[in-house]
Scaffold this active site. Sequence first.
Site, short mmCIF file in Angstrom:
data_model
loop_
_atom_site.label_atom_id
_atom_site.label_comp_id
_atom_site.label_asym_id
_atom_site.label_seq_id
_atom_site.Cartn_x
_atom_site.Cartn_y
_atom_site.Cartn_z
N LYS A 79 0.76 -1.36 -0.15
CA LYS A 79 0.07 -0.04 0.03
C LYS A 79 0.79 1.14 -0.07
O LYS A 79 1.91 1.31 0.49
CB LYS A 79 -0.83 0.19 1.25
CG LYS A 79 -2.10 0.90 1.19
CD LYS A 79 -3.29 0.10 0.73
CE LYS A 79 -4.48 1.04 0.66
NZ LYS A 79 -5.64 0.30 0.36
N GLY A 179 -24.76 3.11 4.62
CA GLY A 179 -24.06 3.70 3.85
C GLY A 179 -24.36 3.29 2.44
O GLY A 179 -24.28 2.08 2.20
N GLY A 181 -23.38 5.00 -0.33
CA GLY A 181 -22.22 5.56 -1.38
C GLY A 181 -21.97 4.61 -2.52
O GLY A 181 -22.78 3.87 -3.00
N TYR A 185 -24.71 1.58 -2.51
CA TYR A 185 -25.98 1.79 -3.56
C TYR A 185 -25.85 0.83 -4.61
O TYR A 185 -26.89 -0.06 -4.79
CB TYR A 185 -25.65 3.18 -4.33
CG TYR A 185 -26.75 3.33 -5.46
CD1 TYR A 185 -27.93 3.79 -5.06
CD2 TYR A 185 -26.43 2.75 -6.74
CE1 TYR A 185 -28.99 3.55 -5.96
CE2 TYR A 185 -27.28 2.88 -7.71
CZ TYR A 185 -28.53 3.18 -7.52
OH TYR A 185 -29.57 3.46 -8.70
#
Length: 349
Positions: A79, A179, A181, A185
């Site tokens: 990362k 949530g 988003g 969604y």
Amino acid sequence: MIFDHPDFDAHEQVIFCNDPTVGLKAIIALHSTALGPAAGGCRMHPYESEDEALTDVLRLSKGMTYKNAVAGLPLGGGKCVIIADPNDPKKPDLLRAFAAHVQSLAGRYWTAIDIGVGPEDADILAEQCDYIFARASQYEPGFNPSEFTALGGFMGIKAVADTVFGRSDLKGLRVAVQGLGATGYALSEHLHKAGAELVVADVRQDAVDRLVSEFGATPADPNQIHAADVDIFAPCALGAGLNDQTIPEIKAKAICGLANNQLAEDRHGEALRQAGIAYVPDYVVNAGGMIGASTVIFTEPSRAASIKQIESLQPTIKDILIRAKREGKPSSAIADAMARAKIKPEGIT
Ligand code: NAD
């Protein structure tokens, strides 16, 4: 000293990247390349301190090793974090300067999108670097790789329906989505099409209104959605939502959502087991984005190939839930053990 850092976990390499000409400060952590080149997204965030950035990159890179291993990808874990505000007008210059550092690793590390770095930014990184995936230009206009993540969530809920509820379809199954988003969604859309009933919450009223009007969802208080009277709770917002306060209030028999770091502490995996709640470990079920987007590392971009690979999450999740029940252990511990076994096969110390 980095080797004494509490989140240092035998990381192979930690690289501090600096370019005073544009003000770049960034850290790349390669946790493991045992299974293949390290892969994991690039986060841009205005960290309060360098230590905060270091802690984040050490934890996130280890998480990528585990996620990629359980997903069966021939990839290790890494990362990177760029210490900057993603709204900084210098962002393209910072990305180009940073990309040169990733290029210097010559393929030991591949990076992609994360918080503050979107698919269009990944294309900017790719101007200076051959080791970038999840680029906007690799997909048709408007496609967001979060849809791969949501498909993985749908596979997880199908696995839960079968393993926990003994059902081959989702008709009438009640799911609370926290949530709404990009991932929440898209997951809700899959669930609605499959006949599930939705209870939804978001701190943004417009996001809730959309789900109510498009999918006939029932709105809930964002502070109480975890306690909704449903079959499955799907956290798709922030982390640490499964904690001492919320776990006793959860009525769902299963938890399967896409948010990262859902357990406030490791011990909450055991708390869920004791409460009789089947928990699908977050990094297993939210691997769909990584699985789908990383196919381009090995082949030409193909949506069909990505979808096929994401579907393979369903048997993996069933296996984890079944083993957790049979062995009387938290599912989070089973997933961690599976990851460690793949990274370090038995017999190798
Ligand atoms: P997003 O920003 O698009 O959506 C998050 C939504 O949660 C927003 O609508 C926000 O208003 C809402 N929210 C914030 N606080 C809330 C609260 N207290 N209660 C209810 N709603 C709240 O983010 P996303 O891309 O959908 O990611 C959601 C989670 O999934 C994050 O934890 C992310 O790290 C994780 N995740 C995402 C992906 C991906 O592909 N996008 C991949 C792996 C993991």
